[in-house]
Every structure is written in C-alpha cells, then in structure tokens.
Enzyme design. Structure first.
Site, PDB file in Angstrom:
ATOM      1  N   GLY A  61       0.836  -1.191   0.000  1.00  0.00           N
ATOM      2  CA  GLY A  61       0.000   0.000   0.000  1.00  0.00           C
ATOM      3  C   GLY A  61       0.873   1.244   0.000  1.00  0.00           C
ATOM      4  O   GLY A  61       0.496   2.280  -0.548  1.00  0.00           O
ATOM      5  N   PRO A 159       7.599 -22.176  -0.308  1.00  0.00           N
ATOM      6  CA  PRO A 159       6.902 -21.101   0.402  1.00  0.00           C
ATOM      7  C   PRO A 159       7.824 -19.903   0.642  1.00  0.00           C
ATOM      8  O   PRO A 159       9.004 -20.065   0.931  1.00  0.00           O
ATOM      9  CB  PRO A 159       6.490 -21.757   1.722  1.00  0.00           C
ATOM     10  CG  PRO A 159       6.458 -23.220   1.427  1.00  0.00           C
ATOM     11  CD  PRO A 159       7.553 -23.449   0.427  1.00  0.00           C
ATOM     12  N   GLY A 161       7.739 -15.616   2.116  1.00  0.00           N
ATOM     13  CA  GLY A 161       7.010 -14.535   2.750  1.00  0.00           C
ATOM     14  C   GLY A 161       7.738 -13.223   2.567  1.00  0.00           C
ATOM     15  O   GLY A 161       8.787 -13.160   1.925  1.00  0.00           O
ATOM     16  N   CYS A 162       7.193 -12.160   3.145  1.00  0.00           N
ATOM     17  CA  CYS A 162       7.790 -10.832   2.995  1.00  0.00           C
ATOM     18  C   CYS A 162       7.362  -9.962   4.174  1.00  0.00           C
ATOM     19  O   CYS A 162       6.185  -9.958   4.545  1.00  0.00           O
ATOM     20  CB  CYS A 162       7.357 -10.192   1.676  1.00  0.00           C
ATOM     21  SG  CYS A 162       8.037  -8.552   1.376  1.00  0.00           S
ATOM     22  N   GLU A 205      14.659  -9.875  -3.302  1.00  0.00           N
ATOM     23  CA  GLU A 205      15.044  -8.482  -3.052  1.00  0.00           C
ATOM     24  C   GLU A 205      15.171  -7.691  -4.348  1.00  0.00           C
ATOM     25  O   GLU A 205      14.831  -6.501  -4.400  1.00  0.00           O
ATOM     26  CB  GLU A 205      16.356  -8.430  -2.260  1.00  0.00           C
ATOM     27  CG  GLU A 205      16.296  -9.088  -0.895  1.00  0.00           C
ATOM     28  CD  GLU A 205      15.134  -8.597  -0.048  1.00  0.00           C
ATOM     29  OE1 GLU A 205      14.780  -7.409  -0.137  1.00  0.00           O
ATOM     30  OE2 GLU A 205      14.571  -9.409   0.703  1.00  0.00           O
ATOM     31  N   HIS A 208      11.918  -6.268  -5.423  1.00  0.00           N
ATOM     32  CA  HIS A 208      11.533  -5.039  -4.728  1.00  0.00           C
ATOM     33  C   HIS A 208      12.023  -3.804  -5.469  1.00  0.00           C
ATOM     34  O   HIS A 208      11.353  -2.762  -5.456  1.00  0.00           O
ATOM     35  CB  HIS A 208      12.094  -5.036  -3.300  1.00  0.00           C
ATOM     36  CG  HIS A 208      11.247  -5.769  -2.314  1.00  0.00           C
ATOM     37  ND1 HIS A 208       9.928  -5.423  -2.040  1.00  0.00           N
ATOM     38  CD2 HIS A 208      11.521  -6.843  -1.525  1.00  0.00           C
ATOM     39  CE1 HIS A 208       9.443  -6.244  -1.123  1.00  0.00           C
ATOM     40  NE2 HIS A 208      10.378  -7.112  -0.789  1.00  0.00           N
TER      41      HIS A 208
END
Length: 233
Positions: A61, A159, A161-162, A205, A208
């Site tokens: 967001g 799996p 995650g972040c 990374e 991102h």
C-alpha cells in the site's frame, strides 16, 4: 530524521519514484480513513510525521513498494547519508530476523539491498527442509545498483514470505542459481554467484527494486495466512 535524509528523498523524487503512482500499474486503492485518538493526533502534529528511510518496514500500500527504484550515484556512497541508510537497512533487517531487505521497504525507492543468512537462523530449520531447499549460510552482503544474471533457469517452488506483506506466505517459483553484481557499501565492485535458497533471497530483493512483490509471482492457490490455525482454534 533531520536534514541528511532530505538529499535521499530528493534523489528518489528526481526520477519520479518517491510517493508517486507508477504509470502503467494499477492505481492505488483507497482504504478507510485513519482515525487517531486525540492525544496521538496532537503528538503527531507536534513531532511531525516520520520521513523515509523509516525505522519500520513499509506494508503493501506504501507507494515506494510499487515504484521502480532509482540508481544511486557511486560518489554518494562515500557520504554519511549513504552509510546511515545502509546501517538502518541492516538494523531493521536483523531486528526482524529477516534474511534480506531493500531500501524501498523503508520507504526510499533507491537501488540498495542487504542479504544475510546467519548460521543460527539456518540451524532453526529442520535438516530435511534445509536439504530440500538447498539452504546455506551467508555473511552480510550489501549491494548498490545491483544487476542479476540467471545461471540456472530451472525453477523451484517453495513457500516464501515478505515483511512488507506481513502475516502471509505462498509458494513462489524461482530460478535455481543466479549471479548478482554491483557495488558494496564502500563503492567497491562485487560479484556473487548463489544457488538454492540464497538465489531465492536475491531474486526476492531484486523484485523489490522493480516494484514487484512475491504476491505478483505466487501460486495464488497456496496463499496462506500464517495465523489461520490460531484464528480457527
């Protein structure tokens, strides 16, 4: 956070990255208005809102997470602002027990990432998991203006995650081996070839820096709230 960060914000804004919607991407979705208690609102008014790079990890967001990060002037790395950014990146990463973190996750869309997989964290995984995911330890490595080349395009899906999508995991396909090169925090050229879990961390990374999150590449059927059992108990 003072004047040192103003140069960083100006650098990010110079390429149209900081706090702006990226053309061609989905427009931001408006959520409910944030309501603060009176005392907290007064405190915020007196102290002013925090400025990036934040002392916390941004959640999905935040506009910086969907921006394409700006390259960094190598000459800037010798200054105190760059060293402070790297120090904060490493501090926040370690404080959360994470294995990687990018500058956009602190609200600053610049091409800086940190990766670290210490022995103590590796030891927390069962031997079968370590073997299946081809895990290996890595000391702290910082990359500025990194570039990645795929060495093994075979895909493994595990799996993932972040910290910026807190509380959720999903299976994500990643290439088995990559080479990353760029500058370290001292402005020196560095190259690293990584495979298995370390290659996955690098790819995560690097995503991102392109405004990409793991949820964009996940197998949607595996998307899981890590607390689902606790909620249903």
């Amino acid at each position: 956070m003072g004047r040192p960060w103003e140069k960083l914000l100006a650098l990010a804004r110079g390429c149209g990255c900081a706090g702006q919607w990226v053309a061609g991407s989905a427009p931001p979705v408006e959520g409910p208005a944030l309501r603060r208690p009176w005392a907290r609102a007064v405190r915020r008014w007196l102290l002013q809102p925090p400025k990036p790079p934040y002392r916390r990890v941004c959640q999905v967001g935040e506009p910086a997470l969907r921006a394409v990060a700006a390259p960094v002037d190598p000459a800037w790395l010798a200054g105190p602002e760059a060293q402070a950014l790297v120090a904060r990146l490493v501090h926040v990463m370690r404080a959360h027990g994470a294995v990687g973190l990018s500058a956009p996750q602190l609200g600053l869309p610049l091409q800086v990432i940190a990766v670290e997989f210490p022995e103590r964290l590796l030891a927390s995984y069962p031997p079968a998991v370590r073997q299946a995911r081809r895990m290996a330890p890595s000391p702290l490595r910082v990359f500025v203006n990194p570039r990645v080349r795929v060495l093994d395009a075979s895909l493994d899906s595990f799996p993932e995650g972040c910290l910026s999508v807190a509380g959720f995991v999903a299976s994500v396909p990643r290439c088995r081996a990559v080479q990353i090169e760029g500058l370290n925090e001292n402005g020196e050229s560095v190259v690293w070839q990584a495979s298995g879990w370390l290659a996955r961390i690098i790819q995560h990374e690097m995503d991102h820096l392109q405004g990409c999150l793991f949820i964009d590449k996940m197998d949607s059927k595996t998307f899981t709230n890590v607390r689902w059992m606790e909620v249903n108990d």
